[in-house]
Design a protein around this motif. Sequence first.
Motif, PDB file in Angstrom:
ATOM      1  N   PRO A 177       1.801   9.655  -0.199  1.00 31.83           N
ATOM      2  CA  PRO A 177       2.586  10.015  -1.369  1.00 31.83           C
ATOM      3  C   PRO A 177       4.039  10.014  -1.767  1.00 31.83           C
ATOM      4  CG  PRO A 177       1.231  11.827  -0.664  1.00 31.83           C
ATOM      5  CD  PRO A 177       1.160  11.171   0.545  1.00 31.83           C
ATOM      6  N   GLY A 178       4.259   9.028  -2.524  1.00 33.09           N
ATOM      7  CA  GLY A 178       5.455   8.502  -2.055  1.00 33.09           C
ATOM      8  C   GLY A 178       5.770   7.319  -1.661  1.00 33.09           C
ATOM      9  N   PHE A 230       5.651   3.896   0.810  1.00 35.16           N
ATOM     10  CA  PHE A 230       4.973   2.100   0.076  1.00 35.16           C
ATOM     11  C   PHE A 230       5.085   1.562   1.352  1.00 35.16           C
ATOM     12  CE2 PHE A 230       5.647   4.827  -3.990  1.00 35.16           C
ATOM     13  CZ  PHE A 230       3.968   4.907  -4.697  1.00 35.16           C
ATOM     14  N   LYS A 267       0.745  -1.398  -0.077  1.00 42.85           N
ATOM     15  CA  LYS A 267      -0.119  -0.246   0.004  1.00 42.85           C
ATOM     16  C   LYS A 267       1.172   1.388  -0.267  1.00 42.85           C
ATOM     17  CE  LYS A 267      -3.799  -2.527   2.492  1.00 42.85           C
ATOM     18  NZ  LYS A 267      -3.693  -2.421   3.475  1.00 42.85           N
ATOM     19  N   GLU A 268       0.189   2.013  -0.762  1.00 43.03           N
ATOM     20  CA  GLU A 268       1.128   3.744  -0.262  1.00 43.03           C
ATOM     21  C   GLU A 268       0.611   3.944   0.689  1.00 43.03           C
ATOM     22  OE1 GLU A 268       2.202   7.638  -3.319  1.00 43.03           O
ATOM     23  OE2 GLU A 268       0.557   6.112  -3.929  1.00 43.03           O
ATOM     24  N   THR A 315      10.287   3.943  -0.626  1.00 45.41           N
ATOM     25  CA  THR A 315      10.293   5.400  -1.823  1.00 45.41           C
ATOM     26  C   THR A 315       9.515   4.804  -2.982  1.00 45.41           C
ATOM     27  OG1 THR A 315      12.415   5.577  -2.160  1.00 45.41           O
ATOM     28  CG2 THR A 315      10.681   7.094  -0.494  1.00 45.41           C
ATOM     29  N   SER A 316      10.295   3.286  -3.500  1.00 48.01           N
ATOM     30  CA  SER A 316       9.403   2.904  -5.028  1.00 48.01           C
ATOM     31  C   SER A 316       9.136   1.293  -4.307  1.00 48.01           C
ATOM     32  CB  SER A 316      11.016   2.732  -5.488  1.00 48.01           C
ATOM     33  OG  SER A 316      10.434   2.042  -6.669  1.00 48.01           O
ATOM     34  N   ARG A 317       7.018   2.050  -5.101  1.00 44.89           N
ATOM     35  CA  ARG A 317       6.187   0.405  -5.107  1.00 44.89           C
ATOM     36  C   ARG A 317       7.327  -0.883  -5.287  1.00 44.89           C
ATOM     37  NH1 ARG A 317       1.192  -0.271  -4.862  1.00 44.89           N
ATOM     38  NH2 ARG A 317       0.936   2.539  -5.001  1.00 44.89           N
TER      39      ARG A 317
END
Length: 67
Positions: free
Chosen positions: A14-15, A17, A10-11, A43-45
Amino acid sequence: MPDVLHATLKEVEPGLFRASYPGEMNGTDEPSGGQLPDSHIGTSRDDVRIWVEQMAVQLGYERVEWH
């Protein structure tokens, strides 16, 4: 050991994950089967997903099932 690690991604901001998945065993006396929740944040899905999938393979799982 189970063949599949069940996880969610899930996020949370914003930015930012978070992947959540069952963690280490804490004995069979626990009502949940002894599994403690664990997570990985990044910070990166894609980076978070890849990290969890690589960790799962190292622990002997065949794959990760994302929910």
